[in-house]
Scaffold this motif. Structure first.
Motif, PDB file in Angstrom:
ATOM      1  N   PHE A 125      54.628  53.840  24.693  1.00  8.40           N
ATOM      2  CA  PHE A 125      55.923  53.308  25.088  1.00  8.40           C
ATOM      3  C   PHE A 125      56.044  51.803  24.863  1.00  8.40           C
ATOM      4  O   PHE A 125      57.136  51.248  24.960  1.00  8.40           O
ATOM      5  CB  PHE A 125      56.188  53.641  26.558  1.00  8.40           C
ATOM      6  CG  PHE A 125      56.187  55.122  26.815  1.00  8.40           C
ATOM      7  CD1 PHE A 125      57.228  55.921  26.389  1.00  8.40           C
ATOM      8  CD2 PHE A 125      55.102  55.710  27.447  1.00  8.40           C
ATOM      9  CE1 PHE A 125      57.218  57.289  26.605  1.00  8.40           C
ATOM     10  CE2 PHE A 125      55.080  57.082  27.670  1.00  8.40           C
ATOM     11  CZ  PHE A 125      56.136  57.882  27.241  1.00  8.40           C
ATOM     12  N   GLN A 126      54.927  51.138  24.548  1.00  9.62           N
ATOM     13  CA  GLN A 126      54.962  49.704  24.288  1.00  9.62           C
ATOM     14  C   GLN A 126      54.633  49.367  22.831  1.00  9.62           C
ATOM     15  O   GLN A 126      54.458  48.204  22.489  1.00  9.62           O
ATOM     16  CB  GLN A 126      53.963  48.983  25.210  1.00  9.62           C
ATOM     17  CG  GLN A 126      54.345  49.022  26.671  1.00  9.62           C
ATOM     18  CD  GLN A 126      55.673  48.331  26.944  1.00  9.62           C
ATOM     19  OE1 GLN A 126      55.925  47.249  26.436  1.00  9.62           O
ATOM     20  NE2 GLN A 126      56.518  48.959  27.740  1.00  9.62           N
ATOM     21  N   ARG A 127      54.578  50.375  21.993  1.00  8.84           N
ATOM     22  CA  ARG A 127      54.124  50.165  20.621  1.00  8.84           C
ATOM     23  C   ARG A 127      55.030  49.224  19.828  1.00  8.84           C
ATOM     24  O   ARG A 127      54.585  48.600  18.856  1.00  8.84           O
ATOM     25  CB  ARG A 127      54.005  51.507  19.890  1.00  8.84           C
ATOM     26  CG  ARG A 127      55.339  52.175  19.585  1.00  8.84           C
ATOM     27  CD  ARG A 127      55.172  53.609  19.113  1.00  8.84           C
ATOM     28  NE  ARG A 127      56.443  54.187  18.665  1.00  8.84           N
ATOM     29  CZ  ARG A 127      57.370  54.647  19.484  1.00  8.84           C
ATOM     30  NH1 ARG A 127      57.199  54.581  20.796  1.00  8.84           N
ATOM     31  NH2 ARG A 127      58.484  55.159  18.992  1.00  8.84           N
ATOM     32  N   LEU A 128      56.313  49.103  20.214  1.00  9.67           N
ATOM     33  CA  LEU A 128      57.248  48.227  19.510  1.00  9.67           C
ATOM     34  C   LEU A 128      57.316  46.830  20.111  1.00  9.67           C
ATOM     35  O   LEU A 128      57.980  45.955  19.562  1.00  9.67           O
ATOM     36  CB  LEU A 128      58.657  48.838  19.519  1.00  9.67           C
ATOM     37  CG  LEU A 128      58.804  50.228  18.903  1.00  9.67           C
ATOM     38  CD1 LEU A 128      60.247  50.698  19.019  1.00  9.67           C
ATOM     39  CD2 LEU A 128      58.359  50.227  17.445  1.00  9.67           C
ATOM     40  N   TYR A 129      56.608  46.620  21.239  1.00  5.72           N
ATOM     41  CA  TYR A 129      56.751  45.365  21.970  1.00  5.72           C
ATOM     42  C   TYR A 129      55.414  44.710  22.321  1.00  5.72           C
ATOM     43  O   TYR A 129      55.392  43.663  22.955  1.00  5.72           O
ATOM     44  CB  TYR A 129      57.557  45.611  23.260  1.00  5.72           C
ATOM     45  CG  TYR A 129      58.782  46.435  23.001  1.00  5.72           C
ATOM     46  CD1 TYR A 129      59.871  45.891  22.311  1.00  5.72           C
ATOM     47  CD2 TYR A 129      58.836  47.773  23.376  1.00  5.72           C
ATOM     48  CE1 TYR A 129      60.980  46.662  22.017  1.00  5.72           C
ATOM     49  CE2 TYR A 129      59.951  48.547  23.092  1.00  5.72           C
ATOM     50  CZ  TYR A 129      61.019  47.989  22.405  1.00  5.72           C
ATOM     51  OH  TYR A 129      62.124  48.749  22.104  1.00  5.72           O
ATOM     52  N   ALA A 130      54.322  45.315  21.904  1.00  3.27           N
ATOM     53  CA  ALA A 130      53.000  44.757  22.165  1.00  3.27           C
ATOM     54  C   ALA A 130      52.106  45.025  20.960  1.00  3.27           C
ATOM     55  O   ALA A 130      52.086  46.139  20.426  1.00  3.27           O
ATOM     56  CB  ALA A 130      52.383  45.372  23.423  1.00  3.27           C
ATOM     57  N   ALA A 131      51.360  44.010  20.527  1.00  7.27           N
ATOM     58  CA  ALA A 131      50.420  44.178  19.415  1.00  7.27           C
ATOM     59  C   ALA A 131      49.139  44.816  19.943  1.00  7.27           C
ATOM     60  O   ALA A 131      48.579  44.366  20.944  1.00  7.27           O
ATOM     61  CB  ALA A 131      50.116  42.826  18.778  1.00  7.27           C
ATOM     62  N   HIS A 132      48.689  45.847  19.274  1.00  7.04           N
ATOM     63  CA  HIS A 132      47.511  46.590  19.728  1.00  7.04           C
ATOM     64  C   HIS A 132      46.226  45.913  19.267  1.00  7.04           C
ATOM     65  O   HIS A 132      46.029  45.678  18.074  1.00  7.04           O
ATOM     66  CB  HIS A 132      47.560  48.025  19.207  1.00  7.04           C
ATOM     67  CG  HIS A 132      46.445  48.870  19.710  1.00  7.04           C
ATOM     68  ND1 HIS A 132      45.724  49.713  18.900  1.00  7.04           N
ATOM     69  CD2 HIS A 132      45.912  48.990  20.960  1.00  7.04           C
ATOM     70  CE1 HIS A 132      44.803  50.331  19.618  1.00  7.04           C
ATOM     71  NE2 HIS A 132      44.896  49.908  20.858  1.00  7.04           N
TER      72      HIS A 132
END
Length: 259
Positions: A125-132
């Motif tokens: 759910f955070q893949r578009l807003y947090a760099a992994h």
């Protein structure tokens, strides 16, 4: 004519940055806003912005201004815009400002936030807003390195090629790193930022966290003024323009504890 200031929030995922581009490059935030105003009042305007965010970068507190002959009351402008804008762009506030107000030149300081997902498996759910970043990061060392970035320095080391700035001297009032549920939040507050500066800072702090750079090396890296001494540019989608300030309010008072 009236000078209208808008405060915006947008998800930059589907846009080719803020600045208007040729259509072949894809939609932009500026182009979408200007075309929406044309649909509303049949008036062509040109928006000025506090910060030209790159493709994929988000904003929760972007500011723009434009001159208009339209007579829509300030309090009705957000609703009018939002009735036609795509759902990933929202006008949060509108107000009339003096003619000499400029979203870019009148800004006193800005805050950018960057989010790192430090889970082994990325959060869906955070893949578009947090760099992994799936490898362990040393939070304490990153915090120490961030403190060395605070102050007034020549940040040429942290400027990507292609920027238009004539000077590389900037002041970072706050640079902090905090952890919450295996997400790392990096907040930078400064009087201005160079091209890709925050993302290069984040990339460098990531390498500190991985043990590739010692925190004590940061002052020498700054002093070198050599782009090669800082590390790679962190991905765009982790970055959000959070706040732009136009008052005499001190960033030290507002953001004692950033994240």
């Amino acid at each position: 004519m009236r000078n209208i200031r808008l405060r915006l929030a947008y998800d930059g995922t589907n846009y080719h940055g803020f600045q208007r581009q040729e259509k072949t490059h894809g939609p932009t935030i500026q182009g979408t806003l200007e075309s929406t105003w044309m649909r509303l009042v049949e008036e062509e305007v040109t928006l000025a912005t506090a910060g030209r965010t790159d493709a994929g970068v988000h904003a929760s507190g972007q500011v723009v201004n434009f001159m208009t002959l339209a007579r829509i009351p300030d309090e009705k402008i957000p609703k009018a815009f939002n009735s036609l804008l795509p759902r990933d762009i929202r006008v949060l506030q509108a107000d009339s400002v003096p003619d000499d107000f400029s979203a870019r030149r009148s800004a006193r300081w800005k805050r950018y936030d960057y989010c790192l997902d430090n889970h082994r498996i990325p959060d869906v759910f955070q893949r578009l807003y947090a760099a992994h970043v799936p490898v362990p990061l040393n939070l304490e060392k990153m915090q120490m390195a961030a403190s060395f970035l605070e102050g007034r320095h020549n940040f040429k080391t942290f400027a990507a090629a292609g920027g238009e700035s004539k000077t590389f001297v900037r002041t970072i009032y706050r640079c902090q790193v905090k952890e919450a549920h295996q997400f790392l939040k990096i907040a930078c507050v400064g009087d201005g930022f160079l091209y890709h500066m925050v993302r290069i800072i984040v990339g460098t702090l990531m390498d500190v966290g991985k043990g590739r750079i010692l925190p004590e090396e940061i002052p020498e890296i700054i002093a070198s003024q050599e782009r090669s001494r800082a590390r790679e540019i962190a991905p765009a989608h982790g970055l959000t323009l959070a706040h732009v300030n136009y008052t005499d309010e001190s960033p030290f008072d507002v953001f004692k504890d950033l994240v």
